[in-house]
Design a protein around this motif. Sequence first.
Motif, mmCIF file in Angstrom:
data_model
loop_
_atom_site.group_PDB
_atom_site.id
_atom_site.type_symbol
_atom_site.label_atom_id
_atom_site.label_comp_id
_atom_site.label_asym_id
_atom_site.label_seq_id
_atom_site.Cartn_x
_atom_site.Cartn_y
_atom_site.Cartn_z
ATOM 1 N N LEU A 1 0.848 -1.182 0.000
ATOM 2 C CA LEU A 1 0.000 0.000 0.000
ATOM 3 C C LEU A 1 0.893 1.244 0.000
ATOM 4 O O LEU A 1 2.033 1.190 0.474
ATOM 5 C CB LEU A 1 -0.914 -0.004 1.229
ATOM 6 C CG LEU A 1 -1.968 -1.122 1.267
ATOM 7 C CD1 LEU A 1 -2.749 -1.079 2.574
ATOM 8 C CD2 LEU A 1 -2.907 -1.035 0.086
ATOM 9 N N GLU B 1 2.953 4.464 0.858
ATOM 10 C CA GLU B 1 3.442 5.110 2.070
ATOM 11 C C GLU B 1 3.742 6.582 1.814
ATOM 12 O O GLU B 1 3.666 7.401 2.715
ATOM 13 C CB GLU B 1 4.700 4.396 2.575
ATOM 14 C CG GLU B 1 4.417 2.967 3.061
ATOM 15 C CD GLU B 1 5.668 2.261 3.550
ATOM 16 O OE1 GLU B 1 6.746 2.893 3.519
ATOM 17 O OE2 GLU B 1 5.571 1.093 3.969
ATOM 18 N N ASN C 1 -1.008 9.052 -2.357
ATOM 19 C CA ASN C 1 -2.349 8.893 -1.787
ATOM 20 C C ASN C 1 -3.438 9.339 -2.746
ATOM 21 O O ASN C 1 -4.520 8.755 -2.799
ATOM 22 C CB ASN C 1 -2.466 9.662 -0.467
ATOM 23 C CG ASN C 1 -1.741 8.947 0.668
ATOM 24 O OD1 ASN C 1 -1.475 7.753 0.588
ATOM 25 N ND2 ASN C 1 -1.412 9.678 1.716
ATOM 26 N N TRP D 1 -11.884 0.190 1.835
ATOM 27 C CA TRP D 1 -10.910 0.428 2.897
ATOM 28 C C TRP D 1 -9.672 1.174 2.387
ATOM 29 O O TRP D 1 -9.323 1.099 1.209
ATOM 30 C CB TRP D 1 -10.490 -0.907 3.526
ATOM 31 C CG TRP D 1 -10.185 -1.996 2.545
ATOM 32 C CD1 TRP D 1 -11.048 -2.936 2.062
ATOM 33 C CD2 TRP D 1 -8.925 -2.257 1.898
ATOM 34 N NE1 TRP D 1 -10.413 -3.765 1.161
ATOM 35 C CE2 TRP D 1 -9.114 -3.373 1.052
ATOM 36 C CE3 TRP D 1 -7.674 -1.659 1.960
ATOM 37 C CZ2 TRP D 1 -8.088 -3.899 0.267
ATOM 38 C CZ3 TRP D 1 -6.645 -2.175 1.189
ATOM 39 C CH2 TRP D 1 -6.865 -3.289 0.357
ATOM 40 N N ASP D 2 -9.022 1.861 3.303
ATOM 41 C CA ASP D 2 -7.745 2.531 3.015
ATOM 42 C C ASP D 2 -6.568 1.763 3.607
ATOM 43 O O ASP D 2 -5.451 1.825 3.093
ATOM 44 C CB ASP D 2 -7.735 3.949 3.593
ATOM 45 C CG ASP D 2 -8.720 4.865 2.870
ATOM 46 O OD1 ASP D 2 -8.819 4.770 1.640
ATOM 47 O OD2 ASP D 2 -9.386 5.673 3.543
ATOM 48 N N THR D 3 -6.812 1.071 4.733
ATOM 49 C CA THR D 3 -5.754 0.314 5.404
ATOM 50 C C THR D 3 -6.259 -1.103 5.688
ATOM 51 O O THR D 3 -7.472 -1.345 5.709
ATOM 52 C CB THR D 3 -5.374 0.968 6.748
ATOM 53 O OG1 THR D 3 -6.520 0.926 7.622
ATOM 54 C CG2 THR D 3 -4.941 2.416 6.552
ATOM 55 N N GLU D 4 -5.335 -2.014 5.934
ATOM 56 C CA GLU D 4 -5.725 -3.396 6.220
ATOM 57 C C GLU D 4 -6.570 -3.489 7.490
ATOM 58 O O GLU D 4 -7.450 -4.342 7.598
ATOM 59 C CB GLU D 4 -4.470 -4.268 6.356
ATOM 60 C CG GLU D 4 -3.770 -4.532 5.030
ATOM 61 C CD GLU D 4 -2.574 -5.452 5.187
ATOM 62 O OE1 GLU D 4 -2.757 -6.684 5.092
ATOM 63 O OE2 GLU D 4 -1.459 -4.946 5.416
ATOM 64 N N GLU D 5 -6.303 -2.592 8.444
ATOM 65 C CA GLU D 5 -7.045 -2.618 9.709
ATOM 66 C C GLU D 5 -8.531 -2.320 9.495
ATOM 67 O O GLU D 5 -9.379 -2.734 10.287
ATOM 68 C CB GLU D 5 -6.459 -1.583 10.693
ATOM 69 C CG GLU D 5 -5.077 -1.926 11.238
ATOM 70 C CD GLU D 5 -3.962 -1.718 10.230
ATOM 71 O OE1 GLU D 5 -2.928 -2.393 10.350
ATOM 72 O OE2 GLU D 5 -4.137 -0.896 9.300
#
Length: 389
Positions: free
Chosen positions: A165, A167, A172, A287-291
């Motif tokens: 993803l 960084e 972005n 989603w933007d992040t895995e979390e």
Amino acid sequence: MERIKNNNRRKSMTQNINKLNTVLNYVKDTFVGKNDVVDLLGICLLARENAFLYGPPGTAKSAIVRTLSKTVKDGKNFEYLLTRFTEPNEIFGPFDIRKLKEGELLTNTEGMMPEASLVFLDEIFNANSAILNSLLMALNEKIFKRGKETKHLPALMFVGASNVLPEDEALNALFDRFLVRINVDYVNPELLQQVLLAGRKLENEEETEVPEIHADEVRELQNLCRTVDLKPIYEVYLNTIMSLRNTGIAISDRRAVKLQNLIAASALICGRNEAVLSDLWVLKHIWDTEEQIEILEGIINRTIEKDDHPKSHPQAMQNKTPNPEDVMKDVKILVDKWNEGMLSFEEQNVIKDKLRYLQTRCDWIRNPEQKQYIQQEIESLWQKILQTI
């Protein structure tokens, strides 16, 4: 006369939807255990929105897109592996030498991205500053602009892929242009034997009849997608977007508007001209992040679980049976985090959302003893949370 026209239009729509579903089923049969990936690509194709494939090498990301591209006829496909040294000419085409001699600065786009129906850009986050601005405009507005020349792109869909993803903040904006994010992982061990057999067949290039859909037929469906009635789900959709924003999942106004196209595509591919509650399943993949993957799944599953429409999209109710040990491990992590204290308001909300998601997952555990034990642990944590409010 008007009735005959409407009947013909309806018949054409049904035929084209059947063609698209036949194409998607062919890709699913070719790549065992990737139904969710293929279905999401189908939704993006229908909605004319961009998809991002995220996963480790060797998970068939490129092969799936390549196979889907082959089924779209009368259209040119463009595929490129980006590196940090990729130049604009490699993507958009070189300057036309003949026109340059005449004093005109025009691009020869023949066989390049500006003429493609389906575009696949592998390792998308290797894009450098030299191509970034042109790429952003192409992805967002489907326009190629270089100097004085402006060209509307015929692209039905852009697909990007990466095993990392972004960084760098500069990337972005590029990531934001991909409305749907698809997590592509290794298949379940239970399906491994089928994968090996299907892979062997694919490598041997055994001849099978490839179904096809024409680019113009896809465009017809894309236009129809804009006419799907979203009023039945509008209020729930609005509340869901506000709820997700409160959870810390950034959804810009632009993305909120575009996400409606995905909901409409879910309805249309099921043969409906109006959306139902279960069509909100597509929101699991923004989603933007895995979390955020688990948080989104928990929130959206709770929103759609009561819908029992007979024509719901098959992906809407794909609740995988959870491993009790994994669920318990995740509950323990949340308990430890809460016990640490000194959490910000946003961090507390994330824990609550994850706990609600685990509560939903717990309902699918088959062993009653394990289920009861985990439910008690979840309830105990809820009591602690309530005591601090």
